[in-house]
Enzyme design. Structure first.
Site, PDB file in Angstrom:
ATOM      1  N   ASP A  18       5.790 -11.090 -39.266  1.00 25.20           N
ATOM      2  CA  ASP A  18       6.586 -12.280 -38.986  1.00 25.20           C
ATOM      3  C   ASP A  18       5.685 -13.465 -38.653  1.00 25.20           C
ATOM      4  O   ASP A  18       4.604 -13.597 -39.234  1.00 25.20           O
ATOM      5  CB  ASP A  18       7.571 -11.983 -37.847  1.00 25.20           C
ATOM      6  CG  ASP A  18       8.910 -12.662 -38.076  1.00 25.20           C
ATOM      7  OD1 ASP A  18       8.973 -13.898 -37.940  1.00 25.20           O
ATOM      8  OD2 ASP A  18       9.897 -11.970 -38.382  1.00 25.20           O
ATOM      9  N   HIS A  32      10.319 -17.299 -34.623  1.00 24.65           N
ATOM     10  CA  HIS A  32      11.050 -16.258 -35.344  1.00 24.65           C
ATOM     11  C   HIS A  32      10.559 -14.861 -34.984  1.00 24.65           C
ATOM     12  O   HIS A  32      11.353 -13.954 -34.694  1.00 24.65           O
ATOM     13  CB  HIS A  32      10.918 -16.509 -36.843  1.00 24.65           C
ATOM     14  CG  HIS A  32      11.850 -15.708 -37.692  1.00 24.65           C
ATOM     15  ND1 HIS A  32      11.499 -14.503 -38.248  1.00 24.65           N
ATOM     16  CD2 HIS A  32      13.118 -15.954 -38.098  1.00 24.65           C
ATOM     17  CE1 HIS A  32      12.507 -14.038 -38.970  1.00 24.65           C
ATOM     18  NE2 HIS A  32      13.503 -14.896 -38.895  1.00 24.65           N
ATOM     19  N   ASN A  92      14.245  -5.980 -15.224  1.00 23.77           N
ATOM     20  CA  ASN A  92      13.323  -6.906 -14.554  1.00 23.77           C
ATOM     21  C   ASN A  92      14.005  -8.201 -14.115  1.00 23.77           C
ATOM     22  O   ASN A  92      13.341  -9.157 -13.745  1.00 23.77           O
ATOM     23  CB  ASN A  92      12.141  -7.234 -15.475  1.00 23.77           C
ATOM     24  CG  ASN A  92      12.594  -7.908 -16.769  1.00 23.77           C
ATOM     25  OD1 ASN A  92      13.781  -7.936 -17.095  1.00 23.77           O
ATOM     26  ND2 ASN A  92      11.646  -8.451 -17.518  1.00 23.77           N
ATOM     27  N   ASN A 126      20.212 -13.965 -46.726  1.00 17.84           N
ATOM     28  CA  ASN A 126      21.248 -14.871 -46.221  1.00 17.84           C
ATOM     29  C   ASN A 126      21.924 -15.673 -47.318  1.00 17.84           C
ATOM     30  O   ASN A 126      22.479 -16.734 -47.049  1.00 17.84           O
ATOM     31  CB  ASN A 126      20.641 -15.847 -45.206  1.00 17.84           C
ATOM     32  CG  ASN A 126      20.183 -15.160 -43.939  1.00 17.84           C
ATOM     33  OD1 ASN A 126      20.469 -13.989 -43.729  1.00 17.84           O
ATOM     34  ND2 ASN A 126      19.467 -15.885 -43.109  1.00 17.84           N
ATOM     35  N   TYR A 176      14.450  -3.065 -52.673  1.00 18.66           N
ATOM     36  CA  TYR A 176      13.749  -1.920 -53.251  1.00 18.66           C
ATOM     37  C   TYR A 176      14.379  -0.639 -52.717  1.00 18.66           C
ATOM     38  O   TYR A 176      14.797  -0.569 -51.559  1.00 18.66           O
ATOM     39  CB  TYR A 176      12.261  -1.950 -52.909  1.00 18.66           C
ATOM     40  CG  TYR A 176      11.519  -3.110 -53.527  1.00 18.66           C
ATOM     41  CD1 TYR A 176      11.401  -3.228 -54.910  1.00 18.66           C
ATOM     42  CD2 TYR A 176      10.930  -4.088 -52.722  1.00 18.66           C
ATOM     43  CE1 TYR A 176      10.727  -4.290 -55.483  1.00 18.66           C
ATOM     44  CE2 TYR A 176      10.244  -5.158 -53.286  1.00 18.66           C
ATOM     45  CZ  TYR A 176      10.154  -5.257 -54.672  1.00 18.66           C
ATOM     46  OH  TYR A 176       9.495  -6.315 -55.240  1.00 18.66           O
ATOM     47  N   VAL A 192      13.220   0.787 -49.321  1.00 22.23           N
ATOM     48  CA  VAL A 192      13.353  -0.063 -48.130  1.00 22.23           C
ATOM     49  C   VAL A 192      14.809  -0.093 -47.691  1.00 22.23           C
ATOM     50  O   VAL A 192      15.709  -0.242 -48.522  1.00 22.23           O
ATOM     51  CB  VAL A 192      12.859  -1.495 -48.422  1.00 22.23           C
ATOM     52  CG1 VAL A 192      12.997  -2.372 -47.182  1.00 22.23           C
ATOM     53  CG2 VAL A 192      11.412  -1.472 -48.902  1.00 22.23           C
ATOM     54  N   SER A 215      17.921 -11.680 -40.585  1.00 17.75           N
ATOM     55  CA  SER A 215      16.660 -11.514 -39.857  1.00 17.75           C
ATOM     56  C   SER A 215      16.896 -10.990 -38.448  1.00 17.75           C
ATOM     57  O   SER A 215      16.049 -10.311 -37.870  1.00 17.75           O
ATOM     58  CB  SER A 215      15.929 -12.858 -39.760  1.00 17.75           C
ATOM     59  OG  SER A 215      15.239 -13.157 -40.938  1.00 17.75           O
TER      60      SER A 215
END
Length: 592
Positions: free
Chosen positions: A205, A243, A257, A339, A352, A355, A402
């Protein structure tokens, strides 16, 4: 002795003053003695109602139960062991309020001069002051902090003419950590992350803000790559765009936390490996650079590669690389579906076969309008208004496939940490087989197999599932340019064969339309065309063509603002067309 009237009057006044002095001294002695008795009494005395001291019988004199705890020692229960806590507002100049605050002052003074607190220790003056001004009274508001054991006690006290009103003293909390809806939707929190230190996710990224307080800065946990295949110019520890940091937060923001958000993996021990495939502007990159970056993930011994990016154009080199990484290197590959919406061409690398392609849903499990829909979509995850980390200690809600992709990447690592002997193919099968079916029954082109679920995937693995070793992904259908023989508005030289060269699809594929049809619509090389000839217009892909590294990648937010739905085409092409579209220049970071 003979006294005149004046003498008698004088002596009377003397006696009167003497009586007043004696009475005052007795009262002061009584007050101090009473205060000392309160302070030095055993602990059990303070557990009883203070009204016992005053022996009140009427509503005006009724004394409620008091807590002598500091406010900071409050339990998390709505009602303490001494009742529910209220604010009693007295009328201005109330003698009753003034008397009670004076009694508290005397008690505090007695403690200061050597009395003991409830635990038998001599308190400090600051503790006494805290007790007086914050534990029982708000002097500027004419308010006393009171515990009532019942509504009857409260009602009796309310009858006093000196009480203006009584209201509950509500609890307040830190506006700290928030669980994003996506983390709850995918049911990540019920799955223990105690073992995630045995897994590593490689994030390709824009970088990683290592100074973000909600992300790990432990360099034994998060590492990265700054070699020649990095997009740079800044190191992987810096994210000039945001991003990559947003993606990392969904995968692994630290939980417990009181800071920001919670990620799929919360304990800060999931190994991360960061490779920058986009510079600080986050505009676009080459596929060759992406392939080189993926190889760095392999060298780093990652288990999952997370790619919130993509673009048009099938590449045989890229396809072969991912096939090897999944089946030989045993690494799961996850990417954003894209998108482009309903009619966009395939986005790669998500499309693919090797993936996982991740679609985006909203908080109501509806598919996002921008989420690409095709026969390569494998699974869905939250991707609308996803709250996560941004550089400089900030947070924001972003949209995009994303944002959906890291939910799946994080869950893959999470469940794999419980079954480390499973293969990447088996982990993928578990995720897809256990997903909550959405849309049409069974797998569809909108949601894939459905919404990813961490809890169900782990249950699936726990059941002893083993995938069919003979099962293989459905091959891509054959593709025909549609319309056949298409070329763009500048003439027959600029046909689909020309667009298949270099980065021409990416740079010019959405412009120079001929009769309203662009190369990205017409050419198989650009992700367009038709699987069944010129009569249909459904987008497809073809492994027989090997075109272009793409610069338009909506899922990867190759535009400057990945939180928004980008347009199909890139905002700034790498070159103009002074010589009728020159061929693409080589990558700045070629594969070595």
């Amino acid at each position: 002795a003979i006294f005149t009237t004046t003498d008698i009057k004088t002596h009377k006044q003397l006696f009167q003053h003497l009586e007043e002095d004696i009475a005052s001294a007795i009262m002061n002695f009584f007050n101090v003695a009473m205060a000392l008795a309160l302070v030095l009494a055993p602990n059990t005395a303070f557990a009883t109602k203070e009204s016992n001291i005053f022996n009140a019988t009427t509503s005006d004199d009724y004394q409620p139960t008091f807590s002598h705890q500091d406010v900071t020692e409050e339990t998390t229960s709505t009602a303490s062991s001494e009742g529910t806590r209220y604010l009693v507002k007295y009328n201005n100049n109330s003698s009753k309020y003034n008397a009670r605050i004076e009694t508290a002052r005397i008690q505090a003074q007695a403690k200061k001069q050597g009395g003991e607190d409830l635990n038998g220790a001599v308190p400090s003056f600051s503790a006494d002051t805290h007790l007086l001004t914050h534990g029982r009274f708000l002097p500027n508001q004419n308010v006393e902090i009171v515990y009532f054991n019942s509504e009857k006690e409260k009602a009796l006290f309310e009858q006093s003419e000196e009480v203006e009103y009584i209201e509950e003293d509500h609890k307040i909390y830190l506006n700290g950590e928030e669980i994003p809806y996506g983390i709850e939707k995918v049911q990540a929190l019920p799955v223990s992350d105690d073992n995630v230190s045995n897994r590593k996710v490689c994030i390709l990224d824009t970088g990683f803000d290592i100074n973000h307080p909600d992300l790990t800065s432990d360099t034994d946990v998060v590492t990265g790559y700054d070699g020649s295949n990095s997009a740079g110019p800044s190191p992987w520890t810096f994210d000039g765009h945001g991003h990559g940091t947003h993606v990392a937060g969904t995968i692994a923001a630290i939980g417990g936390n009181d800071e920001g958000v919670v990620g799929v993996n919360r304990n800060g021990q999931l190994k991360l490996y960061i490779v920058k495939v986009f510079g600080d502007s986050g505009t676009w990159g080459w596929k060759s650079s992406l392939i080189a970056a993926v190889e760095e993930c392999v060298k780093a011994k990652a288990n999952v590669i997370s790619m919130s990016l993509g673009g048009g154009g099938f590449s045989q080199t890229e396809s072969n690389t991912y096939d090897r990484i999944l089946n030989t290197d045993d690494i799961l590959l996850v990417a954003a579906a894209g998108n482009g919406g309903n009619n966009a061409p395939y986005s790669y690398p998500a499309s693919y076969n090797s993936v996982m392609s991740v679609a985006a849903t909203d908080s109501n499990d509806n598919v996002a309008g921008f989420s690409q829909k095709n026969d390569q979509v494998d699974i869905a995850a939250p991707g609308v208004a996803v709250l996560s980390t941004l550089p400089n200690g900030t947070y924001a809600k972003w949209n995009g496939t994303s944002m959906a992709c890291p939910h799946v990447s994080g869950i893959a690592a999470l469940i794999w940490s419980h079954h480390t002997t499973k293969t990447a193919v088996e982990i993928r099968a578990a995720l897809e087989s256990s997903a909550t079916d959405l849309g049409a029954v069974g797998r569809d082109d909108v949601y894939g197999h459905g919404l990813v679920r961490a809890d169900k995937a782990l249950e699936f693995l726990n059941s002893g599932f083993t995938p069919d070793p003979t099962q293989s992904p459905t091959p891509a259908p054959p593709c025909t340019d549609n319309p056949e023989g298409w070329y763009d508005i500048d003439g027959s030289v600029y046909n689909c064969a020309w667009y298949a060269q270099g980065s021409n699809c990416a740079v010019y594929g959405d412009t120079y339309a001929s009769e309203g049809i662009t190369a990205n619509m017409a050419c198989c090389a650009c992700g367009g065309g038709s699987p069944d000839g010129p009569e249909t217009s459904n987008p497809t892909k073809s492994p027989s063509f090997g075109p272009t590294p793409s610069t338009k990648a909506p899922a990867a937010s190759l535009s400057s603002n990945p939180s928004q739905i980008p347009t199909k085409s890139i905002s700034v092409p790498p070159s103009s067309r002074p010589t009728r579209r020159p061929t693409a220049s080589p990558s700045r970071n070629p594969t070595v």
